[in-house]
Design a protein around this motif. Sequence first.
Motif, mmCIF file in Angstrom:
data_model
loop_
_atom_site.group_PDB
_atom_site.id
_atom_site.type_symbol
_atom_site.label_atom_id
_atom_site.label_comp_id
_atom_site.label_asym_id
_atom_site.label_seq_id
_atom_site.Cartn_x
_atom_site.Cartn_y
_atom_site.Cartn_z
ATOM 1 N N ASP A 111 -10.545 -28.628 72.679
ATOM 2 C CA ASP A 111 -10.027 -29.655 73.367
ATOM 3 C C ASP A 111 -10.383 -29.602 74.829
ATOM 4 O O ASP A 111 -10.040 -29.048 75.498
ATOM 5 N N ILE A 112 -10.831 -30.917 75.229
ATOM 6 C CA ILE A 112 -11.247 -31.291 76.455
ATOM 7 C C ILE A 112 -9.969 -31.743 77.559
ATOM 8 O O ILE A 112 -9.209 -32.493 77.036
ATOM 9 N N ALA A 113 -9.926 -31.037 78.409
ATOM 10 C CA ALA A 113 -8.776 -31.386 79.393
ATOM 11 C C ALA A 113 -8.885 -32.599 80.064
ATOM 12 O O ALA A 113 -10.066 -33.173 80.102
ATOM 13 N N LYS A 114 -7.746 -33.229 80.297
ATOM 14 C CA LYS A 114 -7.871 -34.549 80.723
ATOM 15 C C LYS A 114 -7.530 -34.212 82.417
ATOM 16 O O LYS A 114 -6.415 -33.531 82.749
ATOM 17 N N GLY A 115 -8.311 -34.939 83.323
ATOM 18 C CA GLY A 115 -8.045 -34.556 84.729
ATOM 19 C C GLY A 115 -6.921 -35.274 85.316
ATOM 20 O O GLY A 115 -6.387 -34.862 86.524
ATOM 21 N N THR A 116 -6.244 -35.940 84.535
ATOM 22 C CA THR A 116 -4.953 -36.672 84.934
ATOM 23 C C THR A 116 -3.579 -35.733 84.674
ATOM 24 O O THR A 116 -2.493 -36.041 85.033
ATOM 25 N N ASP A 117 -3.976 -34.628 83.827
ATOM 26 C CA ASP A 117 -3.235 -33.916 83.267
ATOM 27 C C ASP A 117 -2.723 -32.498 84.429
ATOM 28 O O ASP A 117 -3.601 -31.842 84.811
ATOM 29 N N PRO A 118 -1.371 -32.539 85.288
ATOM 30 C CA PRO A 118 -1.146 -31.740 85.930
ATOM 31 C C PRO A 118 -1.186 -30.308 85.669
ATOM 32 O O PRO A 118 -1.480 -29.305 86.457
ATOM 33 N N PHE A 119 -1.246 -30.032 84.476
ATOM 34 C CA PHE A 119 -1.360 -28.679 83.809
ATOM 35 C C PHE A 119 -2.680 -28.167 83.971
ATOM 36 O O PHE A 119 -2.773 -26.861 83.999
ATOM 37 N N THR A 120 -3.793 -29.173 84.084
ATOM 38 C CA THR A 120 -5.092 -28.237 84.303
ATOM 39 C C THR A 120 -5.171 -27.843 85.751
ATOM 40 O O THR A 120 -6.455 -27.209 85.756
ATOM 41 N N TYR A 121 -4.503 -27.942 86.736
ATOM 42 C CA TYR A 121 -4.826 -27.532 88.051
ATOM 43 C C TYR A 121 -3.661 -26.436 88.133
ATOM 44 O O TYR A 121 -2.559 -26.476 88.123
ATOM 45 N N THR A 122 -4.486 -25.027 88.500
ATOM 46 C CA THR A 122 -3.298 -24.039 88.841
ATOM 47 C C THR A 122 -3.790 -23.301 90.210
ATOM 48 O O THR A 122 -5.004 -23.134 90.346
ATOM 49 N N ALA A 123 -2.775 -22.884 91.067
ATOM 50 C CA ALA A 123 -2.808 -22.164 92.435
ATOM 51 C C ALA A 123 -2.003 -20.952 92.210
ATOM 52 O O ALA A 123 -0.972 -20.948 91.625
ATOM 53 N N TYR A 124 -2.875 -19.975 92.777
ATOM 54 C CA TYR A 124 -2.379 -18.791 92.831
ATOM 55 C C TYR A 124 -2.269 -18.032 94.111
ATOM 56 O O TYR A 124 -3.297 -18.376 94.933
ATOM 57 N N LYS A 125 -1.418 -17.256 94.661
ATOM 58 C CA LYS A 125 -1.452 -16.700 95.902
ATOM 59 C C LYS A 125 -1.952 -15.451 95.672
ATOM 60 O O LYS A 125 -1.553 -14.440 94.754
ATOM 61 N N LEU A 126 -3.056 -15.012 96.460
ATOM 62 C CA LEU A 126 -3.935 -13.709 96.312
ATOM 63 C C LEU A 126 -3.026 -12.642 96.944
ATOM 64 O O LEU A 126 -2.630 -12.838 98.150
ATOM 65 N N ILE A 127 -2.723 -11.503 96.096
ATOM 66 C CA ILE A 127 -1.798 -10.399 96.737
ATOM 67 C C ILE A 127 -2.600 -9.417 97.110
ATOM 68 O O ILE A 127 -2.622 -8.941 98.307
ATOM 69 N N THR A 128 -3.497 -8.936 96.110
ATOM 70 C CA THR A 128 -4.574 -7.732 96.510
ATOM 71 C C THR A 128 -5.908 -8.146 95.807
ATOM 72 O O THR A 128 -5.963 -8.824 94.724
ATOM 73 N N LEU A 129 -7.044 -7.754 96.679
ATOM 74 C CA LEU A 129 -8.230 -8.064 96.036
ATOM 75 C C LEU A 129 -9.026 -7.116 96.808
ATOM 76 O O LEU A 129 -9.565 -7.104 98.151
ATOM 77 N N ASP A 130 -9.867 -6.332 95.889
ATOM 78 C CA ASP A 130 -10.352 -4.979 96.566
ATOM 79 C C ASP A 130 -11.757 -4.753 95.840
ATOM 80 O O ASP A 130 -12.524 -3.902 96.058
#
Length: 158
Positions: A111-130
């Motif tokens: 299933d090829i994602a559509k660039g117009t679908d807001p579901f395809t873009y996700t952002a996360y807050k990085l809490i820890t990264l080591d």
Amino acid sequence: MKKIVLTLLIIASVSSCGVVRVDSYVPELTPKQVERRDLMIGVWYGDQPTKQGGRKRWVETRRSDGTYKIEFQIVSASGERDNSQEYGEWGVSGPVYFSITRGSVRDGVVDIAKGTDPFTYTAYKLITLDGASIQYESFKSGNRYKVVKVSSGFTILN
């Protein structure tokens, strides 16, 4: 004539209010910013309980070229397994980790994602990264995830 002068004075005063100066060009990344991105490259494993009583397991491979692939396995409370894959692009900007889904595979169907679908873009807050683990929180759902680094041959699909 007075109207023109008054209009020009208003335009001049409004246009100078609240002006924030910006860099002419995007500034170079700091060594710490480059390191944050480099720490996320590799193969990562996550395993968390679902709200429905099952488990969500995944292996995510983030490559240095900015692409990713995730193998998901959702195990229901009754033991049924649902396997799928997702692929796309990823990046880090400051404290934000983001992904852009380009497509998914389930039961052999692509299933090829559509660039117009807001579901395809996700952002996360990085809490820890080591370098050994990453913890991040979805801005959309508030869900928190934790992954640990694993070897490149690691798989969950059995």
